[in-house]
Design a protein around this motif. Structure first.
Motif, PDB file in Angstrom:
ATOM      1  N   LEU A   1       0.863  -1.188   0.000  1.00 45.73           N
ATOM      2  CA  LEU A   1       0.000   0.000   0.000  1.00 45.73           C
ATOM      3  C   LEU A   1       0.893   1.229   0.000  1.00 45.73           C
ATOM      4  O   LEU A   1       1.838   1.302   0.788  1.00 45.73           O
ATOM      5  CB  LEU A   1      -0.880  -0.039   1.248  1.00 45.73           C
ATOM      6  CG  LEU A   1      -1.925   1.053   1.434  1.00 45.73           C
ATOM      7  CD1 LEU A   1      -2.969   1.003   0.337  1.00 45.73           C
ATOM      8  CD2 LEU A   1      -2.575   0.896   2.801  1.00 45.73           C
ATOM      9  N   SER A   2       0.568   2.170  -0.871  1.00 44.80           N
ATOM     10  CA  SER A   2       1.408   3.359  -0.974  1.00 44.80           C
ATOM     11  C   SER A   2       1.259   4.255   0.258  1.00 44.80           C
ATOM     12  O   SER A   2       0.366   4.077   1.070  1.00 44.80           O
ATOM     13  CB  SER A   2       1.042   4.154  -2.230  1.00 44.80           C
ATOM     14  OG  SER A   2      -0.266   4.680  -2.127  1.00 44.80           O
ATOM     15  N   SER A   3       2.133   5.237   0.345  1.00 43.97           N
ATOM     16  CA  SER A   3       2.188   6.092   1.531  1.00 43.97           C
ATOM     17  C   SER A   3       0.911   6.894   1.749  1.00 43.97           C
ATOM     18  O   SER A   3       0.592   7.247   2.882  1.00 43.97           O
ATOM     19  CB  SER A   3       3.382   7.047   1.426  1.00 43.97           C
ATOM     20  OG  SER A   3       3.254   7.855   0.264  1.00 43.97           O
TER      21      SER A   3
ATOM     22  N   ASP B   1      -2.036   5.760   0.449  1.00 42.65           N
ATOM     23  CA  ASP B   1      -3.099   4.772   0.252  1.00 42.65           C
ATOM     24  C   ASP B   1      -3.755   4.858  -1.119  1.00 42.65           C
ATOM     25  O   ASP B   1      -4.889   4.407  -1.288  1.00 42.65           O
ATOM     26  CB  ASP B   1      -4.178   4.888   1.332  1.00 42.65           C
ATOM     27  CG  ASP B   1      -3.620   4.720   2.733  1.00 42.65           C
ATOM     28  OD1 ASP B   1      -4.343   5.025   3.696  1.00 42.65           O
ATOM     29  OD2 ASP B   1      -2.458   4.285   2.865  1.00 42.65           O
ATOM     30  N   SER B   2      -3.058   5.438  -2.088  1.00 41.63           N
ATOM     31  CA  SER B   2      -3.659   5.603  -3.410  1.00 41.63           C
ATOM     32  C   SER B   2      -3.305   4.486  -4.370  1.00 41.63           C
ATOM     33  O   SER B   2      -3.969   4.295  -5.394  1.00 41.63           O
ATOM     34  CB  SER B   2      -3.208   6.935  -4.020  1.00 41.63           C
ATOM     35  OG  SER B   2      -1.792   6.966  -4.118  1.00 41.63           O
TER      36      SER B   2
ATOM     37  N   THR C   1      -2.273   0.317  -4.626  1.00 44.48           N
ATOM     38  CA  THR C   1      -2.202  -0.964  -3.928  1.00 44.48           C
ATOM     39  C   THR C   1      -1.717  -2.048  -4.878  1.00 44.48           C
ATOM     40  O   THR C   1      -1.917  -1.971  -6.095  1.00 44.48           O
ATOM     41  CB  THR C   1      -3.573  -1.383  -3.367  1.00 44.48           C
ATOM     42  OG1 THR C   1      -4.501  -1.504  -4.448  1.00 44.48           O
ATOM     43  CG2 THR C   1      -4.082  -0.371  -2.366  1.00 44.48           C
TER      44      THR C   1
ATOM     45  N   SER D   1      -5.381  -2.693   4.296  1.00 42.95           N
ATOM     46  CA  SER D   1      -5.927  -1.370   4.593  1.00 42.95           C
ATOM     47  C   SER D   1      -5.112  -0.722   5.694  1.00 42.95           C
ATOM     48  O   SER D   1      -4.333  -1.379   6.385  1.00 42.95           O
ATOM     49  CB  SER D   1      -7.396  -1.474   5.010  1.00 42.95           C
ATOM     50  OG  SER D   1      -7.530  -2.238   6.190  1.00 42.95           O
ATOM     51  N   ARG D   2      -5.306   0.575   5.829  1.00 42.19           N
ATOM     52  CA  ARG D   2      -4.623   1.335   6.880  1.00 42.19           C
ATOM     53  C   ARG D   2      -5.678   1.875   7.841  1.00 42.19           C
ATOM     54  O   ARG D   2      -6.725   2.366   7.404  1.00 42.19           O
ATOM     55  CB  ARG D   2      -3.827   2.480   6.266  1.00 42.19           C
ATOM     56  CG  ARG D   2      -2.806   3.127   7.208  1.00 42.19           C
ATOM     57  CD  ARG D   2      -2.149   4.336   6.571  1.00 42.19           C
ATOM     58  NE  ARG D   2      -1.444   4.058   5.344  1.00 42.19           N
ATOM     59  CZ  ARG D   2      -0.129   3.886   5.257  1.00 42.19           C
ATOM     60  NH1 ARG D   2       0.610   3.943   6.349  1.00 42.19           N
ATOM     61  NH2 ARG D   2       0.429   3.667   4.078  1.00 42.19           N
TER      62      ARG D   2
ATOM     63  N   LYS E   1      -3.629   5.874  11.173  1.00 44.89           N
ATOM     64  CA  LYS E   1      -2.478   5.848  10.256  1.00 44.89           C
ATOM     65  C   LYS E   1      -1.281   5.112  10.820  1.00 44.89           C
ATOM     66  O   LYS E   1      -0.215   5.096  10.200  1.00 44.89           O
ATOM     67  CB  LYS E   1      -2.044   7.281   9.869  1.00 44.89           C
ATOM     68  CG  LYS E   1      -3.149   8.111   9.248  1.00 44.89           C
ATOM     69  CD  LYS E   1      -3.639   7.513   7.957  1.00 44.89           C
ATOM     70  CE  LYS E   1      -4.678   8.399   7.296  1.00 44.89           C
ATOM     71  NZ  LYS E   1      -5.231   7.815   6.061  1.00 44.89           N
TER      72      LYS E   1
ATOM     73  N   VAL F   1      -1.624  -1.037   9.986  1.00 44.12           N
ATOM     74  CA  VAL F   1      -2.119  -1.563   8.710  1.00 44.12           C
ATOM     75  C   VAL F   1      -2.622  -2.976   8.949  1.00 44.12           C
ATOM     76  O   VAL F   1      -2.132  -3.680   9.847  1.00 44.12           O
ATOM     77  CB  VAL F   1      -1.046  -1.550   7.599  1.00 44.12           C
ATOM     78  CG1 VAL F   1      -0.710  -0.123   7.218  1.00 44.12           C
ATOM     79  CG2 VAL F   1       0.175  -2.326   8.007  1.00 44.12           C
TER      80      VAL F   1
END
Length: 132
Positions: free
Chosen positions: A52-54, A56-57, A59, A72-73, A77, A80
């Motif tokens: 997952l990107s920093s 969350d955009s 995956t 998911s996060r 934050k 995860v």
């Protein structure tokens, strides 16, 4: 350096579900880091399961888990999760989480980075065993 702690592993039967958690410890925070879940089965190399990107955009999910596992996060934050459904015996492994060390490497929508050598700050792992 971020310190990570995984939890939630266990012994389940095929078809059942588990949710793994990965949290920063000792004052560490996962906010702003890309995070990945990886697994290593006995005699096999460690492999990327989901990343997952920093922000969350972006995956990534390995083909073997697509449609069954969701990463998911948490709202804080700092945690995860890896929701694992319809577990199979071949999902048996030690599951680890790790970060991108702040290098923001999970950015390519078409080919997200989720290779173990690109990640660090590894947790100690949590065992998942799927067996009847």
């Amino acid at each position: 350096q971020v310190q990570l702690v995984e939890s939630g592993g266990g012994l389940v039967q095929p078809g059942e579900s588990l949710t793994l958690s990965c949290a920063g410890s000792g004052g560490s925070s996962l906010d702003g880091y890309a995070v990945g879940w990886f697994r290593q089965a006995p005699g096999k190399e460690r492999e990327g399961v989901s990343c997952l990107s920093s922000i969350d955009s972006v995956t990534y999910s390995a083909n073997a888990v697509k449609g069954r596992f969701t990463m998911s996060r948490g709202n804080d934050k700092n945690t995860v999760y890896l929701q694992m459904n319809s577990l199979k015996p071949e999902d048996t492994a030690v599951y680890y989480c790790a970060t991108d060390l702040g290098r923001d490497i999970v950015t390519n929508y078409d080919d997200p980075e989720c290779s173990p050598p690109e990640f660090g700050s590894w947790g100690q792992g949590t065992q998942v065993t799927v067996s009847a």
